[in-house]
Scaffold this active site. Structure first.
Site, PDB file in Angstrom:
ATOM      1  N   HIS A  34       9.686   1.364  21.340  1.00 12.23           N
ATOM      2  CA  HIS A  34       8.273   1.708  21.126  1.00 12.23           C
ATOM      3  C   HIS A  34       7.430   0.994  22.186  1.00 12.23           C
ATOM      4  O   HIS A  34       7.716  -0.156  22.558  1.00 12.23           O
ATOM      5  CB  HIS A  34       7.830   1.292  19.720  1.00 12.23           C
ATOM      6  CG  HIS A  34       6.496   1.881  19.351  1.00 12.23           C
ATOM      7  ND1 HIS A  34       5.312   1.364  19.835  1.00 12.23           N
ATOM      8  CD2 HIS A  34       6.168   2.942  18.594  1.00 12.23           C
ATOM      9  CE1 HIS A  34       4.306   2.100  19.379  1.00 12.23           C
ATOM     10  NE2 HIS A  34       4.799   3.063  18.625  1.00 12.23           N
ATOM     11  N   GLU A  47       5.345   9.432  23.408  1.00 10.52           N
ATOM     12  CA  GLU A  47       4.066   8.831  23.031  1.00 10.52           C
ATOM     13  C   GLU A  47       3.397   8.281  24.285  1.00 10.52           C
ATOM     14  O   GLU A  47       3.709   7.148  24.708  1.00 10.52           O
ATOM     15  CB  GLU A  47       4.289   7.667  22.059  1.00 10.52           C
ATOM     16  CG  GLU A  47       4.918   8.060  20.743  1.00 10.52           C
ATOM     17  CD  GLU A  47       4.628   7.031  19.663  1.00 10.52           C
ATOM     18  OE1 GLU A  47       3.947   7.408  18.693  1.00 10.52           O
ATOM     19  OE2 GLU A  47       5.043   5.877  19.777  1.00 10.52           O
TER      20      GLU A  47
END
Ligand code: 13P
Length: 257
Positions: free
Chosen positions: A98, A172
């Site tokens: 992430h 993302e």
């Protein structure tokens, strides 16, 4: 057959134990109602995993995703958690790489590759959700495609998948996370096609052109469905997934015709 939409709710380092249980219980009726159309994986912080797992037993369409893991299955690695431990608990997915970990914990592509290699070497199944995305500066320099390609290529170097093993890619863009400025669904649709191509090439062009690709970054109930219509398999949502009203609205709108 219509595809089952995949929605990951990343609760990041938010919500107390009591709030986590209340939110998970609160969205369960909506998960049950729309479970023929979508699957929700909740990613709470580590201490809350067991609480969410206990509640998730009431529906196969509610799954549990850890926010990270280490690249060894056991050993003297204080503070770390192994993929094997997460799988044993009942987690079905784990986020890998992430951008918040890349930024604040300085996770590198090499570390991310080792995590994936460790996961795919294990007997138990846990599905990694590999997160990729370019920063504002990289986007401004016109390097978005190059960065995504480089992140995917580095993360998947030397990795082979058995037929039973799955991989989810979450795109993302860092500039879209928590900013209120999402990428447009059309732009994402084009990215998703490229990402599937890169993943397929990373695996030698063998049967992985169908990889699951999610969009993440300032997704709201108003915008979520458009990312699926544009060719995505679902969404990875932070802020808007952390309240009962908006999380249930996300489920409902994702399942709209
Ligand atoms: P937001 O939905 O809050 O932009 O967060 C996206 C994200 O980082 C999910 O992993």
């Amino acid at each position: 057959m219509k595809k089952n939409i995949f929605f990951i709710a990343n609760w990041k380092m938010n919500l107390s134990a009591q709030q986590t249980r209340a939110l998970t219980n609160g969205i369960m009726p909506t998960v049950k109602k729309y479970g023929n159309l979508m699957t929700l994986a909740i990613a709470p912080s580590f201490p809350m995993l067991q609480d969410v797992l206990n509640i998730s037993r009431r529906s196969v369409r509610m799954q549990v995703c850890a926010q990270d893991c280490f690249w060894e299955q056991s050993g003297a690695y204080t503070g770390e958690v192994s993929p094997d431990m997460l799988a044993e608990m009942g987690c079905t997915h784990v986020l890998i790489g992430h951008s918040e970990r890349r930024i604040y914990l300085h996770e590198t592509d090499a570390m991310i590759q080792k995590k994936l290699a460790c996961i795919f070497a294990m007997k138990k199944n846990i599905i990694p959700v590999l997160c990729v995305g370019e920063t504002t500066r990289q986007k401004k320099a016109g390097r978005s495609e190059e960065i995504i390609h480089a992140q995917l290529t580095a993360a998947l170097a030397g990795i082979t998948l058995k037929s039973s093993q799955k991989l989810v890619i979450a795109y993302e863009p860092v500039w879209a996370i928590g900013s209120g400025i999402p990428m447009t669904p059309d732009e994402f649709g084009a990215c998703a096609v490229r990402i599937r191509g890169y993943v397929s090439r990373a695996f030698g062009g063998q049967g992985r052109a169908d990889s699951v690709v999610l969009y993440g970054g300032s997704v709201t109930p108003e915008t979520a469905r458009a990312y699926v219509s544009a060719g995505g398999d679902g969404v990875l949502v932070g802020g808007a997934s952390q309240r009962i009203d908006s999380c249930t609205a996300l489920i409902r709108t994702l399942c709209m015709k």
